[in-house]
Write a protein that holds these residues in place. Structure first.
Motif, PDB file in Angstrom:
ATOM      1  N   PHE A 138     -55.436  63.342 -44.837  1.00 38.50           N
ATOM      2  CA  PHE A 138     -55.795  64.717 -45.158  1.00 38.50           C
ATOM      3  C   PHE A 138     -55.140  65.630 -44.126  1.00 38.50           C
ATOM      4  O   PHE A 138     -54.792  65.193 -43.035  1.00 38.50           O
ATOM      5  CB  PHE A 138     -57.318  64.922 -45.080  1.00 38.50           C
ATOM      6  CG  PHE A 138     -58.093  64.143 -46.094  1.00 38.50           C
ATOM      7  CD1 PHE A 138     -58.343  64.660 -47.353  1.00 38.50           C
ATOM      8  CD2 PHE A 138     -58.599  62.886 -45.784  1.00 38.50           C
ATOM      9  CE1 PHE A 138     -59.065  63.942 -48.292  1.00 38.50           C
ATOM     10  CE2 PHE A 138     -59.333  62.154 -46.708  1.00 38.50           C
ATOM     11  CZ  PHE A 138     -59.566  62.694 -47.967  1.00 38.50           C
ATOM     12  N   THR A 139     -55.036  66.904 -44.452  1.00 42.55           N
ATOM     13  CA  THR A 139     -54.535  67.889 -43.496  1.00 42.55           C
ATOM     14  C   THR A 139     -55.720  68.458 -42.731  1.00 42.55           C
ATOM     15  O   THR A 139     -56.618  69.058 -43.330  1.00 42.55           O
ATOM     16  CB  THR A 139     -53.796  69.029 -44.233  1.00 42.55           C
ATOM     17  OG1 THR A 139     -52.724  68.473 -44.994  1.00 42.55           O
ATOM     18  CG2 THR A 139     -53.268  70.056 -43.247  1.00 42.55           C
ATOM     19  N   GLN A 140     -55.733  68.238 -41.420  1.00 46.22           N
ATOM     20  CA  GLN A 140     -56.830  68.781 -40.625  1.00 46.22           C
ATOM     21  C   GLN A 140     -56.621  70.280 -40.458  1.00 46.22           C
ATOM     22  O   GLN A 140     -55.517  70.750 -40.199  1.00 46.22           O
ATOM     23  CB  GLN A 140     -56.916  68.099 -39.264  1.00 46.22           C
ATOM     24  CG  GLN A 140     -58.146  68.540 -38.498  1.00 46.22           C
ATOM     25  CD  GLN A 140     -58.384  67.743 -37.226  1.00 46.22           C
ATOM     26  OE1 GLN A 140     -57.644  66.824 -36.903  1.00 46.22           O
ATOM     27  NE2 GLN A 140     -59.432  68.099 -36.521  1.00 46.22           N
ATOM     28  N   ILE A 141     -57.709  71.031 -40.655  1.00 42.37           N
ATOM     29  CA  ILE A 141     -57.677  72.480 -40.488  1.00 42.37           C
ATOM     30  C   ILE A 141     -58.777  72.878 -39.515  1.00 42.37           C
ATOM     31  O   ILE A 141     -59.675  72.090 -39.215  1.00 42.37           O
ATOM     32  CB  ILE A 141     -57.852  73.217 -41.839  1.00 42.37           C
ATOM     33  CG1 ILE A 141     -59.210  72.880 -42.481  1.00 42.37           C
ATOM     34  CG2 ILE A 141     -56.706  72.899 -42.787  1.00 42.37           C
ATOM     35  CD1 ILE A 141     -59.536  73.695 -43.713  1.00 42.37           C
ATOM     36  N   TRP A 142     -58.714  74.105 -39.029  1.00 45.55           N
ATOM     37  CA  TRP A 142     -59.755  74.608 -38.136  1.00 45.55           C
ATOM     38  C   TRP A 142     -60.848  75.240 -38.966  1.00 45.55           C
ATOM     39  O   TRP A 142     -60.589  76.029 -39.868  1.00 45.55           O
ATOM     40  CB  TRP A 142     -59.194  75.623 -37.146  1.00 45.55           C
ATOM     41  CG  TRP A 142     -58.129  75.065 -36.252  1.00 45.55           C
ATOM     42  CD1 TRP A 142     -56.868  75.550 -36.095  1.00 45.55           C
ATOM     43  CD2 TRP A 142     -58.219  73.924 -35.408  1.00 45.55           C
ATOM     44  NE1 TRP A 142     -56.172  74.779 -35.208  1.00 45.55           N
ATOM     45  CE2 TRP A 142     -56.975  73.771 -34.768  1.00 45.55           C
ATOM     46  CE3 TRP A 142     -59.226  73.003 -35.130  1.00 45.55           C
ATOM     47  CZ2 TRP A 142     -56.714  72.745 -33.860  1.00 45.55           C
ATOM     48  CZ3 TRP A 142     -58.964  71.981 -34.228  1.00 45.55           C
ATOM     49  CH2 TRP A 142     -57.736  71.856 -33.609  1.00 45.55           C
ATOM     50  N   GLY A 143     -62.064  74.888 -38.643  1.00 47.12           N
ATOM     51  CA  GLY A 143     -63.228  75.484 -39.282  1.00 47.12           C
ATOM     52  C   GLY A 143     -63.638  76.746 -38.537  1.00 47.12           C
ATOM     53  O   GLY A 143     -62.809  77.372 -37.872  1.00 47.12           O
TER      54      GLY A 143
END
Length: 158
Positions: A138-143
Motif C-alpha cells: 500500500f502507499t503510506q500516507i500521513w494522517g
C-alpha cells in the motif's frame, strides 16, 4: 510514560484517525472492514459515524452485547480465510481498520505483511486502511497532524 498515559494516547489517536479516514473516504464507494472486533468499541464508533455496511472479522465473538454486529456481517475465523471469503463474495471496501495483533511486535509485523495482499484484494482503488501495524503493498500516507506517525499508520489502496 505510564501505560495508562500510553493507553489514553492510543485511544485518542484511534478516534482521531478513524474520524479523519471516514471524512477522507466520504466520496469513495464501498463498505467498511473492521479487522479485529475485540470489545467492539471501534465497531460501535464506525457504526455511529459512517453510514455504510461494516464487515467484521475476528476469531471469536466476545464483544460487549451492545456492539454485536449483524450475523450476516460478522465473519468468524482466521483472517486469511475470512479475507479470501470476502474477496470471493466480491466485497469492495473503501475504509478498513486493521486491529489484529498478538502483542509481540515481530509476530504482529509478520502477520500484517502476510495479510496485506489479502486486504488489498478487497480494497477499492483509493480506499484507506488505518492500521496499528505496518502493512506492505500500500502507499503510506500521513494522517492527521495530531497523531504520532508511529502510533497509527495510514495507507491508500492501489
Amino acid at each position: 510514560m505510564s501505560r495508562l498515559e500510553s493507553f489514553r494516547r492510543r485511544l485518542t489517536a484511534q478516534i482521531d484517525g478513524i474520524n479523519w479516514a471516514i471524512e477522507q473516504t466520504r466520496d469513495v464507494q464501498g463498505d467498511i472492514l473492521e479487522m479485529g472486533l475485540g470489545n467492539g468499541r471501534t465497531y460501535d464508533h464506525l457504526r455511529e459515524n459512517a453510514e455504510r455496511r461494516i464487515w467484521v472479522i475476528d476469531r471469536v465473538l466476545q464483544c460487549h452485547p451492545s456492539c454485536t454486529p449483524p450475523e450476516a456481517d460478522f465473519l468468524q475465523g482466521e483472517a486469511d480465510e475470512m479475507l479470501a471469503h470476502l474477496a470471493k463474495k466480491g466485497a469492495r471496501v473503501a475504509l478498513a481498520h486493521y486491529d489484529f495483533g498478538f502483542g509481540i511486535k515481530e509476530k504482529d509485523v509478520e502477520e500484517g505483511a502476510r495479510l496485506s495482499p489479502l486486504i488489498a484484494a478487497v480494497m477499492v482503488p483509493g480506499g484507506l486502511v488505518v492500521s496499528q501495524q505496518p502493512l506492505v503493498g500500500f502507499t503510506q500516507i500521513w494522517g492527521p497532524d495530531s497523531i504520532d506517525r508511529e502510533r497509527y499508520l495510514f495507507y491508500r489502496a492501489p
